[in-house]
Design a protein around this motif. Sequence first.
Motif, PDB file in Angstrom:
ATOM      1  N   ALA A   1       0.818  -1.222   0.000  1.00  0.00           N
ATOM      2  CA  ALA A   1       0.000   0.000   0.000  1.00  0.00           C
ATOM      3  C   ALA A   1       0.852   1.272   0.000  1.00  0.00           C
ATOM      4  N   ALA A   2       2.159   1.134  -0.166  1.00  0.00           N
ATOM      5  CA  ALA A   2       3.019   2.323  -0.243  1.00  0.00           C
ATOM      6  C   ALA A   2       2.792   3.051  -1.563  1.00  0.00           C
ATOM      7  N   GLN A   3       2.921   4.378  -1.493  1.00  0.00           N
ATOM      8  CA  GLN A   3       2.816   5.165  -2.722  1.00  0.00           C
ATOM      9  C   GLN A   3       4.147   5.069  -3.466  1.00  0.00           C
ATOM     10  N   VAL A   4       4.085   4.779  -4.755  1.00  0.00           N
ATOM     11  CA  VAL A   4       5.312   4.645  -5.538  1.00  0.00           C
ATOM     12  C   VAL A   4       5.436   5.810  -6.504  1.00  0.00           C
ATOM     13  N   HIS A   5       6.657   6.054  -6.960  1.00  0.00           N
ATOM     14  CA  HIS A   5       6.873   7.068  -7.979  1.00  0.00           C
ATOM     15  C   HIS A   5       7.818   6.506  -9.031  1.00  0.00           C
ATOM     16  N   VAL A   6       8.058   7.304 -10.066  1.00  0.00           N
ATOM     17  CA  VAL A   6       8.875   6.850 -11.188  1.00  0.00           C
ATOM     18  C   VAL A   6      10.269   7.443 -11.033  1.00  0.00           C
ATOM     19  N   ALA A   7      11.290   6.613 -11.214  1.00  0.00           N
ATOM     20  CA  ALA A   7      12.677   7.062 -11.049  1.00  0.00           C
ATOM     21  C   ALA A   7      13.584   6.313 -12.011  1.00  0.00           C
ATOM     22  N   PHE A   8      14.789   6.863 -12.203  1.00  0.00           N
ATOM     23  CA  PHE A   8      15.821   6.127 -12.935  1.00  0.00           C
ATOM     24  C   PHE A   8      16.455   5.110 -11.999  1.00  0.00           C
ATOM     25  N   VAL A   9      16.632   3.892 -12.496  1.00  0.00           N
ATOM     26  CA  VAL A   9      17.336   2.879 -11.718  1.00  0.00           C
ATOM     27  C   VAL A   9      18.388   2.209 -12.605  1.00  0.00           C
ATOM     28  N   ASP A  10      19.469   1.761 -11.970  1.00  0.00           N
ATOM     29  CA  ASP A  10      20.546   1.110 -12.719  1.00  0.00           C
ATOM     30  C   ASP A  10      20.288  -0.397 -12.776  1.00  0.00           C
ATOM     31  N   PRO A  11      21.176  -1.160 -13.428  1.00  0.00           N
ATOM     32  CA  PRO A  11      20.920  -2.603 -13.587  1.00  0.00           C
ATOM     33  C   PRO A  11      20.845  -3.354 -12.255  1.00  0.00           C
ATOM     34  N   ASP A  12      21.392  -2.776 -11.179  1.00  0.00           N
ATOM     35  CA  ASP A  12      21.274  -3.413  -9.862  1.00  0.00           C
ATOM     36  C   ASP A  12      20.066  -2.896  -9.086  1.00  0.00           C
ATOM     37  N   ASP A  13      19.151  -2.214  -9.791  1.00  0.00           N
ATOM     38  CA  ASP A  13      17.949  -1.665  -9.160  1.00  0.00           C
ATOM     39  C   ASP A  13      18.263  -0.585  -8.125  1.00  0.00           C
ATOM     40  N   GLU A  14      19.409   0.057  -8.265  1.00  0.00           N
ATOM     41  CA  GLU A  14      19.717   1.203  -7.406  1.00  0.00           C
ATOM     42  C   GLU A  14      19.190   2.465  -8.072  1.00  0.00           C
ATOM     43  N   VAL A  15      18.542   3.319  -7.296  1.00  0.00           N
ATOM     44  CA  VAL A  15      18.021   4.573  -7.845  1.00  0.00           C
ATOM     45  C   VAL A  15      19.168   5.519  -8.191  1.00  0.00           C
ATOM     46  N   VAL A  16      19.089   6.132  -9.358  1.00  0.00           N
ATOM     47  CA  VAL A  16      20.092   7.099  -9.814  1.00  0.00           C
ATOM     48  C   VAL A  16      19.392   8.452  -9.966  1.00  0.00           C
ATOM     49  N   PRO A  17      19.867   9.507  -9.291  1.00  0.00           N
ATOM     50  CA  PRO A  17      19.211  10.814  -9.407  1.00  0.00           C
ATOM     51  C   PRO A  17      19.210  11.290 -10.866  1.00  0.00           C
ATOM     52  N   ALA A  18      18.111  11.909 -11.269  1.00  0.00           N
ATOM     53  CA  ALA A  18      17.942  12.292 -12.678  1.00  0.00           C
ATOM     54  C   ALA A  18      19.049  13.226 -13.152  1.00  0.00           C
ATOM     55  N   ASP A  19      19.563  14.089 -12.254  1.00  0.00           N
ATOM     56  CA  ASP A  19      20.599  15.023 -12.721  1.00  0.00           C
ATOM     57  C   ASP A  19      21.954  14.339 -12.919  1.00  0.00           C
ATOM     58  N   ARG A  20      22.025  13.056 -12.588  1.00  0.00           N
ATOM     59  CA  ARG A  20      23.253  12.296 -12.837  1.00  0.00           C
ATOM     60  C   ARG A  20      23.111  11.464 -14.106  1.00  0.00           C
ATOM     61  N   VAL A  21      21.955  11.581 -14.764  1.00  0.00           N
ATOM     62  CA  VAL A  21      21.697  10.765 -15.953  1.00  0.00           C
ATOM     63  C   VAL A  21      21.962  11.588 -17.215  1.00  0.00           C
ATOM     64  N   ALA A  22      22.829  11.073 -18.073  1.00  0.00           N
ATOM     65  CA  ALA A  22      23.133  11.725 -19.346  1.00  0.00           C
ATOM     66  C   ALA A  22      22.425  10.986 -20.477  1.00  0.00           C
ATOM     67  N   ILE A  23      22.011  11.751 -21.478  1.00  0.00           N
ATOM     68  CA  ILE A  23      21.326  11.178 -22.640  1.00  0.00           C
ATOM     69  C   ILE A  23      22.340  11.100 -23.779  1.00  0.00           C
ATOM     70  N   ARG A  24      22.529   9.914 -24.317  1.00  0.00           N
ATOM     71  CA  ARG A  24      23.540   9.718 -25.359  1.00  0.00           C
ATOM     72  C   ARG A  24      22.928   8.942 -26.517  1.00  0.00           C
TER      73      ARG A  24
END
Lengths: 155, 155
Positions: free
Chosen positions: B123-146
């Motif tokens: 019943a927890a509220q979820v949100h959408v985030a970037f995650v790496d292959p180990d399912d660790e959340v990565v802050p959006a400002d650390r994500v580069a588009i290539r």
Amino acid sequence: MPTAPSPTELRCSIARTMEILGAKWSILIVRNALRGMTKFSEFRDGLGIPSDVLTARLASLVDAGILERRSYKEPGDRQRSSYHLTESGRDLKIMLAAIAQWGEVHRPTEFGTSTLHLDTETAAQVHVAFVDPDDEVVPADRVAIRPGPGALTRW
Amino acid sequence: MPTAPSPTELRCSIARTMEILGAKWSILIVRNALRGMTKFSEFRDGLGIPSDVLTARLASLVDAGILERRSYKEPGDRQRSSYHLTESGRDLKIMLAAIAQWGEVHRPTEFGTSTLHLDTETAAQVHVAFVDPDDEVVPADRVAIRPGPGALTRW
């Protein structure tokens, strides 16, 4: 959506987002801004979009607080405008990544992935997922959509 | 986008997604399908959309493999069609959640959140985030588009 949304739709955050970004080209302009484009000519040539349409779309993205207009002048040239993502615009990165992710999976091409999202610290490829308040990934099929306090309709 | 995309845009997964879902109403039809609507009358009344437009949009979503048409018949009534999300359609859940999330933050209303995404197990509220292959959340400002291997242009 070009026409005014109904009061019901105004309550919906999806409708409010698409009111701004639903016009043809708007999302692709933001995409190119996220890739680092700032100049009118870069957007025009990159998208193959008519100048008058591009002018209108850039103005509406500036009005919506997604892009910020600045002036620049190159030697011997007249003063021109450049367009830069605001914080609100940069925050669209994850939404555009989610749009790209669906397209890569469900509309694949023989050419492979067009857009990679990389963690700049680890170079790992990242994707978009649901996470809970403890940053634990929650599989999408375990996520239910429910009306919040601002919803006008129940479902 | 109603017109055919250029060869460059066909390489882009964002453009390919918006080619299908960029038409006005399409995303809101999918939103209502994710909320459990299946009947023509439910979509029409829920969206306040003209019947002829709804017919066309439902047909294009069926053609794109996002909705599946089934027949049903209620006692004393004629046979009718209902519309059900396919696996590809259900996979739009996270994209629509990302669209909603941006709207909640950057186009808030006085009424509060319209749409909640809840983990059905906790019943927890979820949100959408970037995650790496180990399912660790990565802050959006650390994500580069290539550009990926399928990109026609470099940036």
